[in-house]
Design an enzyme around this catalytic site. Structure first.
Site, short mmCIF file in Angstrom:
data_model
loop_
_atom_site.label_atom_id
_atom_site.label_comp_id
_atom_site.label_asym_id
_atom_site.label_seq_id
_atom_site.Cartn_x
_atom_site.Cartn_y
_atom_site.Cartn_z
N GLU A 245 0.29 -4.66 -132.81
CA GLU A 245 -0.44 -3.40 -133.00
C GLU A 245 -0.21 -3.00 -134.45
O GLU A 245 0.86 -2.50 -134.80
CB GLU A 245 0.10 -2.31 -132.06
CG GLU A 245 -0.04 -2.61 -130.58
CD GLU A 245 -1.48 -2.51 -130.11
OE1 GLU A 245 -2.35 -2.06 -130.88
OE2 GLU A 245 -1.75 -2.90 -128.97
N CYS A 279 -1.81 5.74 -136.97
CA CYS A 279 -2.50 4.46 -137.11
C CYS A 279 -3.98 4.60 -136.79
O CYS A 279 -4.82 3.98 -137.43
CB CYS A 279 -1.86 3.41 -136.21
SG CYS A 279 -1.74 3.90 -134.49
P1 NDP Z 1 6.53 -1.33 -140.86
O1 NDP Z 1 5.69 -2.53 -140.66
O2 NDP Z 1 7.13 -1.09 -142.19
O3 NDP Z 1 7.75 -1.34 -139.83
C1 NDP Z 1 7.54 -1.47 -138.42
C2 NDP Z 1 8.82 -1.98 -137.79
O4 NDP Z 1 9.05 -3.34 -138.20
C3 NDP Z 1 10.06 -1.21 -138.17
O5 NDP Z 1 10.90 -1.07 -137.07
C4 NDP Z 1 10.66 -2.08 -139.23
O6 NDP Z 1 12.02 -1.89 -139.40
C5 NDP Z 1 10.39 -3.45 -138.68
N1 NDP Z 1 10.49 -4.55 -139.64
C6 NDP Z 1 10.48 -4.50 -140.99
N2 NDP Z 1 10.54 -5.76 -141.52
C7 NDP Z 1 10.58 -6.60 -140.49
C8 NDP Z 1 10.62 -8.02 -140.37
N3 NDP Z 1 10.63 -8.82 -141.45
N4 NDP Z 1 10.64 -8.56 -139.14
C9 NDP Z 1 10.60 -7.79 -138.04
N5 NDP Z 1 10.55 -6.44 -138.08
C10 NDP Z 1 10.54 -5.85 -139.29
O7 NDP Z 1 5.62 -0.10 -140.40
P2 NDP Z 1 5.97 1.44 -140.46
O8 NDP Z 1 7.23 1.71 -139.69
O9 NDP Z 1 5.88 1.91 -141.86
O10 NDP Z 1 4.78 2.06 -139.60
C11 NDP Z 1 3.55 2.43 -140.12
C12 NDP Z 1 2.51 1.37 -139.83
O11 NDP Z 1 2.42 1.18 -138.42
C13 NDP Z 1 1.13 1.74 -140.27
O12 NDP Z 1 0.50 0.64 -140.86
C14 NDP Z 1 0.43 2.11 -138.96
O13 NDP Z 1 -0.96 1.98 -139.01
C15 NDP Z 1 1.06 1.17 -138.02
N6 NDP Z 1 0.94 1.65 -136.66
C16 NDP Z 1 0.12 0.97 -135.79
C17 NDP Z 1 -0.07 1.44 -134.51
C18 NDP Z 1 -0.92 0.70 -133.55
O14 NDP Z 1 -0.80 0.95 -132.36
N7 NDP Z 1 -1.79 -0.20 -133.96
C19 NDP Z 1 0.57 2.68 -134.04
C20 NDP Z 1 1.42 3.29 -135.02
C21 NDP Z 1 1.59 2.77 -136.28
P3 NDP Z 1 12.55 -0.91 -140.56
O15 NDP Z 1 11.88 0.40 -140.35
O16 NDP Z 1 13.99 -0.88 -140.31
O17 NDP Z 1 12.12 -1.56 -141.85
#
Ligand code: NDP
Length: 499
Positions: A245, A279
């Site tokens: 997602e 999102c």
């Molecule tokens: P990120 O992609 O930065 O982070 C998402 C999660 O992935 C966090 O828990 C993060 O950890 C983790 N993460 C970071 N690097 C890695 C890696 N290499 N491998 C595995 N996991 C990793 O997104 P955001 O938290 O900034 O969220 C915002 C984004 O989410 C926007 O693009 C938004 O559109 C999207 N989103 C999509 C939704 C949907 O349903 N389609 C709903 C809500 C949001 P850490 O924070 O510790 O870096």
């Protein structure tokens, strides 16, 4: 000595992840950081708990999930206050988020048995001597990685469905909202004290990456498109299935027969709720020429009334301090390329806040139109007709949700949007309807949470045939005779060969 924290920026102190409010810098809580090398062990512990959980069957899980649901409902004010304290989200927005999550737990718990449980499927003339049976069996352990912008709704959207399907869940919350994440697993443990079925691992991106390689049987990721690609690459090493997602850049289309007051109201909320950090938030609007000016006036009037600030304001702080630079860049780029700010604009970014900004006549190739802004900003561009609106709305690699305002053609337009979801004469409402699947196309990801598809996402289809009579026309055996094969040829021509 107490370390000085940059408000809203996670810090690691003595093995603890310290989480602070982006508005005030006040500590919201701290959780122990998981060593990436320990993540696989956490998954193994979950596997043992998952075997017990799967063995409970649908009825046993339903009862326990409904207990968890009730606990969340009873403590809604407490959880909303924590979401506010940790991420800065206005309490009212947090309440709406939690209500939606509670509804999803309720629906998943009540419907998992019906959707996933064993059933007979009808057999056809070919192989009529066999009965068909289908059921969806749990994967085992599902890893859930969540973002910070909806720290309750997004993980619950995956976890509740995965749990209802009979899986254990290991959850890695965003480093920006670990305390809310821990609250969720603690509340589950209170409702289901027997075994650690739903647990959390905490830390930065490396812990998420470790979860992808931990031996989980499926990984459900919600976050940015860039990280989704890394997650998929990591999961590819072990062929671990993924549900992604990812980001979006959702458009609203305002047709000539739209109720403009209703469209403006939904647009302002859809674009600016949670300070635009959604999102499925409306980031672009295409309004047809005859209604463009009147629509923009109504949007500006409504958005201009919103309050910005820490407590009780309509628009709270930007949760992730680094996002302020992205928002500023998008506004500057739009203005430099000839767009006009009819509300807010160049000085809208006042850390940690961004004031509502409405940009019009923004070139379609500017960052504000093409990239996810994730702030309380909106572009509104005029188009000749609905066809041009659809063409522009569909011109990006993203395809998450969308909204259409109009009467006669609105549903037809919604169908033509290249997206997984659309709301007609409202915004974002598909997210709260637990009976509908949620997910995107293209760079917004694939797979579905919510609804029947969301339940099936967390179960492996198991197909069983069972002989119920002797074969009249033996074919799947070396015992068949040339006569049997000849009769088979005749039968296939009779059954399928006619025009
Ligand atoms: P990120 O992609 O930065 O982070 C998402 C999660 O992935 C966090 O828990 C993060 O950890 C983790 N993460 C970071 N690097 C890695 C890696 N290499 N491998 C595995 N996991 C990793 O997104 P955001 O938290 O900034 O969220 C915002 C984004 O989410 C926007 O693009 C938004 O559109 C999207 N989103 C999509 C939704 C949907 O349903 N389609 C709903 C809500 C949001 P850490 O924070 O510790 O870096």
């Amino acid at each position: 000595m107490t370390a000085v924290h940059v408000p809203g920026t996670p810090a690691i102190e003595d093995g603890q992840l310290v989480s602070t409010s982006p508005a005030t810098g006040v500590e919201a809580g701290r959780v122990p950081v998981t060593d990436p090398a320990e993540v696989a062990a956490a998954v193994e512990r979950a596997r043992a708990a998952g075997a017990w959980w799967a063995g409970l069957g649908f009825a046993g899980r339903r009862e326990r999930l409904l207990r968890w649901r009730s606990l969340l409902a009873r403590r809604i004010e407490q959880l909303a206050a924590l979401v506010h304290d940790e991420g800065g989200k206005p309490v009212a927005d947090a309440v709406v988020e939690i209500v939606t999550a509670v509804e999803h737990i309720d629906w998943a718990a009540r419907n998992a048995g019906r959707v996933l449980g064993p059933r007979r499927v009808r057999s056809r003339l070919i192989l009529a001597e066999f009965s068909g049976h289908l059921e969806y069996q749990p994967y085992g352990v599902v890893g859930v990685i969540g973002p910070w912008n909806y720290p309750v709704f997004t993980p619950v959207g995956s976890a509740a469905y995965a749990l209802a399907a009979g899986n254990a869940v290991v959850f890695k919350p965003s480093e920006y909202t670990p305390v809310v994440g821990q609250w969720l697993v603690d509340s589950f443990a209170e409702a289901v004290p027997e075994h650690p079925v739903f647990t959390a691992v905490h830390g930065l991106g490396d812990v998420g990456a470790a979860l992808c390689r931990s031996g989980v049987d499926k990984l459900a990721f919600t976050g940015s498109t860039a990280t989704a690609k890394k997650v998929m690459a990591a999961c590819a090493e072990s062929l671990t299935p993924v549900l992604l997602e990812a980001g979006g850049k959702d458009a609203m289309i305002v047709d000539s027969d739209a109720d403009l007051d209703a469209a403006a109201e939904a647009c302002v909320w859809g674009a600016l709720t949670n300070a635009g950090q959604t999102c499925i938030g409306i980031e672009r609007v295409y309004a047809v020429e005859p209604v463009f000016d009147a629509f923009v006036d109504k949007v500006v009037e409504r958005a201009g009334r919103l309050t910005v600030g820490a407590d009780d304001a309509d628009i709270g702080p930007i949760t992730m301090p680094g996002q302020l630079d992205v928002i500023r860049r998008h506004i500057d780029d739009a203005l430099t390329r000839g767009g006009r700010a009819v509300l807010g604009g160049a000085d809208a970014v006042q850390p940690p806040y961004v004031h509502p900004t409405v940009l019009v006549d923004v070139p379609e190739d500017s960052a504000a139109v093409r990239e996810e802004t994730f702030g309380p900003t909106l572009t509104v561009n005029r188009v000749r007709d609905a066809d041009e609106a659809v063409r522009r709305a569909n011109a990006l690699p993203y395809g998450l949700g969308g909204s259409v305002f109009g009467r006669e053609r609105a549903v037809a337009i919604a169908r033509r949007l290249r997206s997984g979801m659309a709301s007609v004469n409202s915004a974002l409402t598909f997210a709260g309807m637990s009976t509908l699947p949620f997910g995107g196309v293209g760079e917004s990801g694939f797979g579905r949470i919510h609804g029947e598809d969301g339940l099936r996402e967390f179960g492996r289809p198991k197909a069983i045939t069972r002989r119920r009579a002797r074969s009249l026309l033996p074919s799947m055996t070396f015992e068949r005779t040339p006569g049997d094969v000849a009769r088979l040829v005749k039968a296939v021509k009779l059954m399928y060969g006619r025009r």
